[in-house]
Design a protein around this motif. Structure first.
Motif, short mmCIF file in Angstrom:
data_model
loop_
_atom_site.label_atom_id
_atom_site.label_comp_id
_atom_site.label_asym_id
_atom_site.label_seq_id
_atom_site.Cartn_x
_atom_site.Cartn_y
_atom_site.Cartn_z
N ILE A 13 108.08 18.76 95.31
CA ILE A 13 107.54 18.43 96.62
C ILE A 13 107.03 16.99 96.66
CG2 ILE A 13 105.64 18.95 98.22
CD1 ILE A 13 106.03 21.92 97.34
N GLY A 14 106.40 16.54 95.57
CA GLY A 14 105.89 15.18 95.54
C GLY A 14 106.99 14.15 95.66
N ALA A 15 108.08 14.35 94.93
CA ALA A 15 109.19 13.40 94.99
C ALA A 15 109.85 13.41 96.37
CB ALA A 15 110.22 13.74 93.91
N ALA A 16 110.03 14.60 96.95
CA ALA A 16 110.61 14.68 98.29
C ALA A 16 109.71 13.98 99.31
CB ALA A 16 110.81 16.15 98.68
N THR A 17 108.41 14.14 99.16
CA THR A 17 107.47 13.48 100.07
C THR A 17 107.52 11.98 99.91
OG1 THR A 17 106.03 15.43 99.99
CG2 THR A 17 105.06 13.39 100.82
N ALA A 18 107.67 11.51 98.67
CA ALA A 18 107.76 10.07 98.43
C ALA A 18 108.98 9.48 99.14
CB ALA A 18 107.84 9.80 96.93
N ARG A 19 110.11 10.16 99.02
CA ARG A 19 111.32 9.65 99.66
C ARG A 19 111.16 9.60 101.18
NH1 ARG A 19 113.59 13.52 95.92
NH2 ARG A 19 114.57 12.47 94.14
N ARG A 33 102.03 12.47 85.52
CA ARG A 33 101.32 12.69 84.26
C ARG A 33 102.19 12.42 83.04
NH1 ARG A 33 98.39 18.37 82.93
NH2 ARG A 33 100.56 19.08 82.91
N GLN A 34 103.45 12.87 83.06
CA GLN A 34 104.27 12.80 81.84
C GLN A 34 105.63 12.15 82.02
OE1 GLN A 34 104.23 16.99 80.68
NE2 GLN A 34 102.84 16.52 78.99
N ASP A 35 106.33 12.48 83.09
CA ASP A 35 107.75 12.13 83.18
C ASP A 35 107.93 10.73 83.77
OD1 ASP A 35 110.49 12.08 83.35
OD2 ASP A 35 110.67 14.12 84.13
N ALA A 36 107.79 9.73 82.90
CA ALA A 36 107.92 8.34 83.35
C ALA A 36 109.31 8.04 83.87
CB ALA A 36 107.56 7.39 82.20
N ALA A 37 110.33 8.63 83.24
CA ALA A 37 111.70 8.35 83.66
C ALA A 37 111.96 8.87 85.07
CB ALA A 37 112.69 8.98 82.68
N ALA A 38 111.47 10.07 85.37
CA ALA A 38 111.66 10.62 86.72
C ALA A 38 110.92 9.79 87.76
CB ALA A 38 111.20 12.07 86.76
N ALA A 39 109.69 9.39 87.43
CA ALA A 39 108.92 8.57 88.37
C ALA A 39 109.61 7.23 88.61
CB ALA A 39 107.51 8.36 87.83
N ALA A 40 110.11 6.62 87.55
CA ALA A 40 110.82 5.34 87.69
C ALA A 40 112.07 5.51 88.53
CB ALA A 40 111.18 4.78 86.31
N GLY A 41 112.73 6.67 88.41
CA GLY A 41 113.92 6.93 89.22
C GLY A 41 113.61 6.98 90.70
N ILE A 42 112.49 7.61 91.05
CA ILE A 42 112.08 7.67 92.47
C ILE A 42 111.77 6.26 92.98
CG2 ILE A 42 110.40 8.59 94.10
CD1 ILE A 42 112.23 10.70 92.90
N VAL A 43 111.08 5.46 92.17
CA VAL A 43 110.78 4.08 92.57
C VAL A 43 112.07 3.31 92.81
CG1 VAL A 43 109.80 1.89 91.77
CG2 VAL A 43 108.52 4.01 91.45
N ARG A 44 113.04 3.46 91.90
CA ARG A 44 114.31 2.74 92.08
C ARG A 44 115.02 3.17 93.36
NH1 ARG A 44 114.75 3.59 86.47
NH2 ARG A 44 116.11 5.40 86.80
N GLU A 45 115.02 4.46 93.65
CA GLU A 45 115.65 4.95 94.89
C GLU A 45 115.02 4.29 96.11
OE1 GLU A 45 116.25 9.12 95.73
OE2 GLU A 45 116.03 9.58 93.59
N ILE A 46 113.69 4.27 96.13
CA ILE A 46 112.98 3.72 97.29
C ILE A 46 113.25 2.23 97.42
CG2 ILE A 46 110.67 3.20 98.18
CD1 ILE A 46 109.80 5.95 97.03
#
Length: 247
Positions: A13-19, A33-46
């Motif tokens: 839900i957090g990632a969908a809300t970010a997009r 908290r942990q998944d830096a790669a997933a968070a970085a992926g969302i940033v790149r998408e945006i």
């Protein structure tokens, strides 16, 4: 450009809300908290779509991490206008008589203490009493708070009941200070949180108990969150919206 901080922003839900927030014109701060790669992926998408985003590692159960998260987002993206208090966790399905104190402390640290710490940090930055511009806080609860999740995770359900109480009480505290506080209660949503509980297929098993006949999507919850953040919800505070297909 307004800035929204979304905790637990690397997945579900957090990632969908970010997009969706980025599509709506927000600069987006992601706490994870942990998944830096997933968070970085969302940033790149945006950023690839022309938006602005920043990911910051933080454990919302730790006060120092919370302050660093808010300060980093506020400085890096220019101000703060909204919080989506979304970070949450659960553990493997179990009865209450099988729970130990260590598990309870882990769940409550993130889901209750973290929600309170982030709400407080947001108020100190948004409230007109503190010199802020006003803003919106949306707390992500769960229909489990109402249904109880017996035989699965009553501790998680109870933690989300605390989030519901936070929404009502904080809304009344800060309504005169330019802040609206709302909540959403997702029902059976197709996210990987069910795998944490030991049953990745839980939504499929329980879909028949949903009047609409299916599980929901993270985007459907995110749409509700974006509405609560928007000027269209300007007269909505102290309430929690069920996004649960009628369950």
């Amino acid at each position: 450009m307004k800035t929204v901080l979304i905790t637990g922003g690397s997945r579900g839900i957090g990632a969908a809300t970010a997009r969706l927030a980025a599509q709506a014109g927000y600069a987006v701060g992601l706490g994870y908290r942990q998944d830096a790669a997933a968070a970085a992926g969302i940033v790149r998408e945006i950023e690839a779509a022309g938006g602005r985003a920043l990911a910051v590692q933080a454990d919302v159960g730790h006060p120092d991490d919370v302050e660093r998260l808010f300060d980093t987002v506020q400085t890096g993206l220019g101000g703060l206008h909204a919080l989506v208090n979304n970070a949450g966790t659960l553990e493997r399905q179990a009865r209450v008589d099988e729970l130990d104190a260590a598990r309870l402390q882990r769940v409550l640290s993130t889901n209750v203490i973290g929600a309170f710490l982030c709400a407080g940090a947001a108020v100190r930055r948004l409230s007109t009493r503190h010199g802020g511009p006003g803003g919106v806080i949306v707390n992500v609860s769960s229909r489990a708070a109402v249904l109880g999740s017996g035989g699965e995770y009553v501790d998680y359900a109870a933690s989300k009941g605390a989030v519901d109480t936070l929404t009502v009480g904080l809304a009344r505290e800060v309504a005169a200070e330019g802040i609206r506080v709302c909540g959403v209660r997702p029902g059976l949503i197709e996210t990987d949180i069910h795998a944490l509980g030991g049953e990745p297929g839980r939504v499929a098993r329980l879909a028949g108990s949903v009047p609409l006949g299916r599980g929901g999507t993270p985007d459907e919850v995110a749409q509700a969150i974006l509405w609560l953040l928007s000027p269209q919800a300007a007269y909505v505070t102290g309430t929690t919206l069920d996004v649960s297909g009628g369950r």
